[in-house]
Design an enzyme around this catalytic site. Structure first.
Site, PDB file in Angstrom:
ATOM      1  N   PHE A 151       0.831  -1.202   0.000  1.00 17.57           N
ATOM      2  CA  PHE A 151       0.000   0.000   0.000  1.00 17.57           C
ATOM      3  C   PHE A 151       0.868   1.257   0.000  1.00 17.57           C
ATOM      4  O   PHE A 151       0.543   2.249  -0.667  1.00 17.57           O
ATOM      5  CB  PHE A 151      -0.924   0.012   1.219  1.00 17.57           C
ATOM      6  CG  PHE A 151      -2.042  -0.998   1.165  1.00 17.57           C
ATOM      7  CD1 PHE A 151      -2.208  -1.852   0.077  1.00 17.57           C
ATOM      8  CD2 PHE A 151      -2.948  -1.097   2.219  1.00 17.57           C
ATOM      9  CE1 PHE A 151      -3.239  -2.774   0.035  1.00 17.57           C
ATOM     10  CE2 PHE A 151      -3.985  -2.022   2.180  1.00 17.57           C
ATOM     11  CZ  PHE A 151      -4.130  -2.866   1.093  1.00 17.57           C
ATOM     12  N   TYR A 152       1.944   1.216   0.765  1.00 18.69           N
ATOM     13  CA  TYR A 152       2.879   2.352   0.794  1.00 18.69           C
ATOM     14  C   TYR A 152       3.479   2.565  -0.591  1.00 18.69           C
ATOM     15  O   TYR A 152       3.521   3.691  -1.097  1.00 18.69           O
ATOM     16  CB  TYR A 152       3.976   2.096   1.818  1.00 18.69           C
ATOM     17  CG  TYR A 152       5.046   3.162   1.844  1.00 18.69           C
ATOM     18  CD1 TYR A 152       4.805   4.398   2.435  1.00 18.69           C
ATOM     19  CD2 TYR A 152       6.301   2.932   1.283  1.00 18.69           C
ATOM     20  CE1 TYR A 152       5.786   5.382   2.458  1.00 18.69           C
ATOM     21  CE2 TYR A 152       7.284   3.899   1.307  1.00 18.69           C
ATOM     22  CZ  TYR A 152       7.021   5.126   1.901  1.00 18.69           C
ATOM     23  OH  TYR A 152       7.999   6.097   1.913  1.00 18.69           O
ATOM     24  N   HIS A 153       3.951   1.490  -1.209  1.00 19.89           N
ATOM     25  CA  HIS A 153       4.509   1.615  -2.554  1.00 19.89           C
ATOM     26  C   HIS A 153       3.475   2.194  -3.512  1.00 19.89           C
ATOM     27  O   HIS A 153       3.788   3.072  -4.329  1.00 19.89           O
ATOM     28  CB  HIS A 153       4.956   0.239  -3.077  1.00 19.89           C
ATOM     29  CG  HIS A 153       6.239  -0.246  -2.487  1.00 19.89           C
ATOM     30  ND1 HIS A 153       7.395   0.502  -2.482  1.00 19.89           N
ATOM     31  CD2 HIS A 153       6.560  -1.425  -1.896  1.00 19.89           C
ATOM     32  CE1 HIS A 153       8.367  -0.188  -1.910  1.00 19.89           C
ATOM     33  NE2 HIS A 153       7.884  -1.368  -1.547  1.00 19.89           N
ATOM     34  N   SER A 155       1.041   4.210  -2.930  1.00 18.74           N
ATOM     35  CA  SER A 155       0.858   5.644  -2.705  1.00 18.74           C
ATOM     36  C   SER A 155       2.032   6.445  -3.243  1.00 18.74           C
ATOM     37  O   SER A 155       1.848   7.527  -3.818  1.00 18.74           O
ATOM     38  CB  SER A 155       0.653   5.920  -1.210  1.00 18.74           C
ATOM     39  OG  SER A 155       1.846   5.738  -0.466  1.00 18.74           O
TER      40      SER A 155
END
Length: 281
Positions: A151-153, A155
């Site tokens: 999810f971080y990637h 974003s």
């Protein structure tokens, strides 16, 4: 040699980490800094850095409706914003299958939608004045990937793409856009600032457990120096021809280089298949 012009910065998330370092170095260089914080006590600590040039704004960047008025009030007190640094954000760690859609929404709210709302509030003035610089703090994780932070990637990939396209939209207005992509820096990103989804699917133990343990053990011991990153920021905004993307740290350069080499190899391997999809003449 003339001294660099004094600029007004708007930096989001100045209470800790890179945002704190960016504001400290900019203030030490004589610039004005509007800094967003989420707590009154953080606002007080920020003002202490330079009482006449540090202007705290209590704002959560995910409160999109509050951003235009906050920016307008800040500019009324300080004058036009020359540099926007979208720094506020956080990391989410969790196997995609174990994480929730709400986790994903929160990650994008802070790391993508908030920065875009800040840009939309600041950009009209920059466009009208025909000058300005927008610096979006992305990550090497906006280009390379690791398991467990999908999810971080997502974003950061999104913010990278937005930054690159925006730069092309505003170039004729002499507004620069740079995606500043750090590697691992000694901040709280992997510590108290990270949101971690609890583990629940045993099949992922061999992949996820060592990664989570290693990331927690390395927190606070990363090689990247936030103060040196802040010095780079000052060089960046003084450049007449700043890059659209700037990686920070030897780890970022090494991992990005590895991915570029892998992409070239994979593209060459599948070149014939890629070219086989056009209509036959």
């Amino acid at each position: 040699m003339t001294s660099p012009a004094i600029k007004t910065f708007l930096i989001t998330g100045v209470s800790s980490g890179l945002g704190r370092a960016f504001s400290e170095v900019a203030l030490a260089a004589g610039h004005q800094v509007i800094g967003t914080v989420r707590k009154p006590e953080d606002a007080e600590r920020f003002v202490e850095l330079a009482p006449e040039r540090a202007y705290p704004v209590q704002l959560d960047v995910t409160d999109y409706d509050a951003i235009p008025a906050a920016v307008a009030d800040a500019e009324a007190n300080t004058g036009p914003i020359d540099v926007l640094v979208n720094n506020a954000g956080y990391g989410h760690e969790g196997v995609l299958e174990e994480a929730s859609i709400d986790d994903l929404k929160r990650q994008f709210a802070a790391n993508v939608f908030g920065p875009v709302a800040m840009i939309q509030a600041v950009l009209p003035g920059m466009r009208t004045r025909r000058r300005g610089h927008i610096v979006n703090v992305t990550s090497m994780g906006g280009f390379i990937t690791m398991p467990g932070i999908s999810f971080y990637h997502g974003s950061k990939f999104a913010l990278e793409g937005i930054s690159e396209a925006l730069g092309k939209e505003v170039a004729s207005f002499r507004v620069h856009v740079t995606a500043l992509a750090p590697g691992q820096f000694r901040t709280e990103w992997a510590g108290r600032s990270m949101d971690r989804t609890p583990r629940c699917i045993d099949d992922y133990d061999d992949v996820m457990n060592p990664i989570r343990a290693a990331r927690q053990a390395k927190s606070g011991k990363q090689q990247g120096d936030p103060q040196k990153a802040a010095q780079v920021l000052l060089k960046l905004i003084e450049s007449d021809n700043p890059p659209s993307r700037l990686f920070l740290g030897e780890d970022a350069l090494e991992l990005v280089g590895q991915k570029l080499a892998f992409m070239q190899t994979e593209m060459a391997t599948w070149d014939e298949v890629s070219r086989s999809t056009n209509f036959s003449v």
